[in-house]
Design an enzyme around this catalytic site. Structure first.
Site, PDB file in Angstrom:
ATOM      1  N   GLU A 472      24.798  42.507  -1.495  1.00 39.23           N
ATOM      2  CA  GLU A 472      24.657  42.724  -2.926  1.00 39.23           C
ATOM      3  C   GLU A 472      23.869  41.566  -3.532  1.00 39.23           C
ATOM      4  O   GLU A 472      22.691  41.690  -3.764  1.00 39.23           O
ATOM      5  CB  GLU A 472      26.044  42.872  -3.566  1.00 39.23           C
ATOM      6  CG  GLU A 472      25.961  43.343  -5.007  1.00 39.23           C
ATOM      7  CD  GLU A 472      27.277  43.914  -5.519  1.00 39.23           C
ATOM      8  OE1 GLU A 472      28.145  44.266  -4.724  1.00 39.23           O
ATOM      9  OE2 GLU A 472      27.415  44.004  -6.752  1.00 39.23           O
ATOM     10  N   GLU A 741      36.371  37.228  -6.970  1.00 36.35           N
ATOM     11  CA  GLU A 741      36.016  38.394  -7.779  1.00 36.35           C
ATOM     12  C   GLU A 741      37.259  39.079  -8.351  1.00 36.35           C
ATOM     13  O   GLU A 741      37.272  39.502  -9.496  1.00 36.35           O
ATOM     14  CB  GLU A 741      35.238  39.385  -6.901  1.00 36.35           C
ATOM     15  CG  GLU A 741      34.823  40.672  -7.580  1.00 36.35           C
ATOM     16  CD  GLU A 741      33.916  41.502  -6.687  1.00 36.35           C
ATOM     17  OE1 GLU A 741      34.001  41.365  -5.454  1.00 36.35           O
ATOM     18  OE2 GLU A 741      33.106  42.282  -7.228  1.00 36.35           O
TER      19      GLU A 741
END
Ligand code: RAM
Length: 973
Positions: A472, A741
């Site tokens: 990502e 996260e």
């Protein structure tokens, strides 16, 4: 030496920048003074084309009366390309002094005009070398130069990632050049000073180029070739001789090309390097390149070229592995002791053809095995094949990894143990200047601060990314927006965000919509709180650095975003359509969902109001009266709509999530009694949740700010210091060295959230740093005078477990410090204020006559402009200088331990009471009910600085303490 000196001259934020294409660059400086209360009253700037000769300056401002000392725009004759401009500054101050001239600094221009590019983009002839090969290309050219070279510069770029060598030696130390921009619109070129690498005879230049962001795999759907199918390079070498003549060497059809030892290189997946394929001397003259292939001209428009805008990516630190161990699964694993981003360099001595493989991961699983699950398809694998001619050293060229653990395979004799000395971690990120530190008496919070800074480093690799490890690593707008204010405390991010915001503007859709990620490589755009980066980020850069130009540059983009929202749906004052990430990853989400419970319409309308407000404020800064009016009206309407929609007739917020309350308060969507009510309800929600948050990406950054701002600082402190899940410190208890996260990336039982989306290096929740700096340490600014021209020092002192906090920030004007320290007897506040600024300092619970400043009374202290006794403390206005305030802690322990939250922990039993009395005399109130003292682990209690109050007695009780069972009860007061 004079007692007032100008230092730290910068041009476009940088010390001696090489290769600017800014036509009117801005200069800034700092001033040192040995006197308090120093303000600049005038400056003189001189710019010259000769280094130590300002006799006939190109531009001389003369004595210019102003206090402006940052971002002064060059106002002389038009600048020429390829030219170095020297400048110096002197100032006059309010004490009647004139400084000496500063040391001479410079900036150097690159190319202003398209015609100045003589070079052509080149690429290997696709008929001779397959453009789809994964191997890096080598391109070379030999050339003759004359003697007496005075200067030589390379202006170069690539599509793909490139690295240049001259005569066998690397040029510069920048990595991952040319950086990642919206390549279809903007490509940065770099400037290198290569004077010392050339000689007056034959020379050679070589360029390596790999896929990188340009055509390698990007995003999680296996996409590649996002910007084009063919790599290419562009290079122009300008050589100047003593006799005034010039020579230019450029990329053109005459270059030769080949592949080399790099067989594979990908941002996500790593690199394969076969040292046996090295072509010794390939970037030196007389290399035999007859078998090399031809190049052709590549059709990339030169109009896309811009000079390097941000700080280049470099190795900024090296880390030795802490240990090596064998996992239960039998893998040999290095532990770097820190979740870092960069690459491993290693040395090996082995026979030719030995293959060493490194696999990188962030974390170990429950069984102690290295865990690759959360990398998804990213391989993070580095393979090296030895050439076997003695010790050889390698670190991958065109890739980076996010890791703490490295699995090593194939290293000679590794079964008998690896020597840590052969391995070195190289930390890689945009080489921004560190500008902020926060520290306090709580070691866990200090670790949190470190994690925030590491999270920033690992995710500021040329673009602000969400994660540095999985497939990502994208410039998520929402993440950048929530973290930017913290980021700009920690590091100087002016150039970094200037570049990224230009990409944002470049990739913005014609209707004003903003892609989810910048540079844009995925589908999808315009989620509330993500697209708002278009407005929030330029505004925050302006606030932090007083940079009006970024507002001018981005204004169209900012306005387009607000207008985009306005045009959505059929109600101009609401945003109730479209897809939104909402309060992403909030804990009030439904089972296994990423979307928090706060309704999209609330989040979207709240951010619509906020962006409109910032746009209005921007119009104000830019003196655009018409837009000020337009957007003030719009803002009022949005707010009204918001209240109609979400506030009940009796003044309660109808959406009962923490985040809804946070946004309502943070964006001033309600006032007066309703505001009080919303704040009170928020506080109660936190209390009911036993001091735990539930917020996601959208609510978290502002949660503590809103609590502290609305009278619930104590609750905010408890949230900060909360160690049990979910909290900022929970990951710290689990050994985290970066921000995660998910609040529960690693669950309490040791299992992972999921493989699906679980980064252990993700800065969003690190946005708490802003509150730590601004509120806990109290280092803040009056936003009406950005860049800390008017500093606010307003520490929130105390909280149960905090006895000191200190923040520093190296601002555009210089170093600012705010530090406090509290004991039972005393409060000390230390402040440092740079020249040419003033500070409003608040000393909580102080009385003027009781305060001493550096051992003299406040009234006699110098540098104090204004002094005011307020009900709850002393308010002081000071000029520059260092100040040390000290005063009695009147409220003492009772204040520190009194608890105005609703739940009182009653510690029952005479013995307990006795202990507590020993610990905190007078803690029993007259009714015999103990004031609140949350039971802390005994050890902590004893370590507590307050424990010295009656340590002797306390010591006698220690034995008892260990055996006492605290009975807990809850009573209402
Ligand atoms: C994931 C990441 C990222 C976030 C997006 C919406 O990719 O969590 O940080 O912004 O989702």
């Amino acid at each position: 030496m004079n007692d007032i000196q100008v230092f730290n001259l910068t041009c476009e934020y940088q010390i001696n920048p090489l290769g600017l294409d800014v036509k009117k660059p801005r200069v800034s400086w700092k001033t040192h003074s040995d006197k308090r209360g120093t303000l600049q009253i005038a400056y003189q700037i001189q710019v010259s084309q000769t280094e130590n000769n300002f006799q006939n300056p190109l531009w001389d401002t003369g004595y210019t009366e102003t206090d402006q000392s940052i971002h002064i725009e060059y106002g002389g004759p038009d600048l020429a390309s390829f030219t170095r401009y020297y400048y110096r500054v002197k100032v006059w101050d309010n004490h009647g002094r004139e400084s000496e001239w500063s040391e001479v600094a410079w900036w150097e221009t690159a190319l202003f005009e398209l015609e100045e590019w003589k070079a052509k983009w080149i690429t290997p002839n696709p008929e001779e070398i397959d453009p789809a090969t994964k191997a890096a290309f080598l391109l070379r050219k030999e050339f003759l130069l004359k003697d007496n070279i005075t200067s030589a510069r390379i202006y170069a770029t690539g599509v793909g990632l490139y690295e240049i060598s001259i005569n066998g030696e690397r040029v510069g130390n920048d990595l991952l050049t040319p950086g990642w921009t919206s390549y279809s619109k903007r490509i940065q070129y770099q400037t290198y000073d290569v004077t010392s690498q050339l000689k007056g005879q034959s020379n050679a230049v070589g360029i390596m180029v790999a896929d990188g962001w340009f055509k390698g795999n990007l995003a999680w759907e296996g996409k590649r070739n996002l910007y084009g199918e063919k790599r290419g390079v562009l290079l122009q070498l300008l050589v100047r001789y003593q006799d005034g003549t010039e020579e230019v060497i450029v990329t053109d059809e005459s270059w030769k090309t080949s592949t080399g030892p790099i067989l594979y290189s990908e941002i996500y997946h790593g690199e394969t390097y076969d040292a046996r394929l090295e072509q010794g001397g390939w970037s030196e003259p007389s290399f035999y390149d007859a078998k090399w292939k031809h190049v052709i001209v590549h059709d990339i428009p030169l109009t896309k070229l811009v000079a390097q805008e941000n700080n280049p990516t470099r190795v900024t630190e090296t880390i030795k592995p802490q240990s090596v161990f064998v996992t239960p699964a039998g893998d040999t694993v290095l532990d770097m002791g820190q979740n870092m981003v960069g690459r491993m360099r290693f040395t090996v001595d082995a026979k030719a053809g030995t293959k060493i493989i490194l696999n990188h991961a962030e974390i170990l699983d429950n069984d102690g095995n290295i865990y690759f699950g959360n990398l998804r398809t990213a391989k993070q694998k580095v393979e090296y094949i030895t050439k076997g001619e003695g010790p050889e050293t390698y670190a991958p060229y065109f890739t980076f990894q996010g890791f703490r653990y490295v699995k090593v395979e194939g290293y000679p004799d590794q079964e008998n143990g690896l020597s840590l000395d052969h391995f070195l971690g190289e930390v890689i990120h945009s080489d921004m200047l560190p500008t902020g530190e926060f520290e306090c008496s709580n070691p866990m919070v200090n670790q949190l601060q470190k994690n925030i800074q590491w999270g920033q480093r690992g995710n500021f690799v040329d673009v602000p990314t969400d994660c540095p490890q999985r497939d990502e690593r994208l410039g998520w707008t929402g993440d950048a927006q929530v973290f930017i204010r913290t980021a700009l405390f920690n590091y100087h991010g002016g150039p970094f965000f200037t570049k990224w915001l230009r990409d944002l503007e470049a990739d913005q859709l014609p209707d004003g919509g903003v892609p989810f990620v910048i540079p844009n490589v995925i589908d999808g755009h315009s989620s509330a709180a993500w697209g708002d980066a278009a407005v929030i980020c330029p505004w925050t850069v302006y606030l932090s650095y007083g940079d009006k130009r970024i507002l001018e540059e981005q204004y169209t983009s900012m306005k387009a975003w607000v207008e985009y929202i306005r045009s959505q749906g059929d109600n101009e004052f609401a945003w109730n359509t479209g897809f939104h990430f909402g309060d992403w990853l909030a804990l009030d989400a439904k089972e296994d969902s990423y979307f928090g419970a706060t309704p999209n319409e609330l989040v979207a309308t709240a951010f619509y109001a906020y962006s409109t407000q910032l746009l209005r404020d921007t119009a104000n800064v830019l003196n655009n009266a018409e837009d000020v009016k337009e957007y003030t009206d719009l803002l009022n309407q949005i707010k009204k709509h918001y209240r109609d929609e979400f506030i009940t007739p009796l003044g309660r917020l109808a959406v009962s999530t923490q985040t809804a309350h946070v946004l309502t308060l943070m964006f001033d969507l309600v006032v007066d009694k309703v505001k009080e009510r919303v704040a009170k309800d928020l506080n109660e929600m936190i209390l009911e949740n036993d001091y735990h948050l539930q917020t996601g990406f959208v609510g978290t950054p502002y949660l503590n700010l809103t609590l502290s701002d609305n009278g619930y600082h104590e609750t905010a402190m408890k949230l900060l210091l909360q160690e049990s899940y979910p909290s900022w410190l929970y990951p710290v208890t689990k050994g985290a060295t970066t921000i995660w996260e998910h609040w529960d990336g690693l669950k309490e039982d040791g299992s992972f959230w999921s493989d699906d989306m679980n980064s252990f290096n993700h800065y969003a929740y690190g946005a708490i740093g802003d509150w730590m700096y601004r509120v806990v340490a109290g280092l803040n600014m009056d936003e009406s005078e950005p860049a800390y021209k008017k500093i606010l020092i307003q520490p929130e002192i105390g909280g149960r477990e905090m006895t000191y906090a200190r923040a520093s920030h190296n601002s555009m004007y210089g170093q600012i410090v705010s530090a406090w320290n509290i004991t039972h007897e005393q409060i000390r506040i230390e402040v440092e204020i740079p020249v040419n600024t003033t500070a409003h300092i608040f000393l909580p619970n102080a009385k003027i006559e009781d305060v001493v400043e550096s051992d003299i009374t406040l009234k006699e202290a110098t540098g104090i402009i204004n002094l005011l006794q307020k009900e709850n403390g002393v308010s002081i206005v000071v000029g520059s200088g260092s100040y040390h305030f000290m005063y009695t802690n009147e409220r003492g322990l009772k204040q520190i331990y009194s608890d105005d939250s609703r739940i009182i922990d009653l510690l029952a039993g005479e013995e307990t009471k006795e202990i507590l009395e020993a610990f905190v005399p007078g803690i029993s109130n007259p009714n015999g009910v103990l004031a609140s003292l949350r039971i802390q682990p005994i050890k902590k209690l004893l370590d507590h600085p307050m424990a010295k109050v009656n340590r002797e007695k306390l010591n006698k009780l220690i034995g008892k303490l260990n055996s006492i069972e605290f009975e807990l009860d809850t009573v209402k007061q």
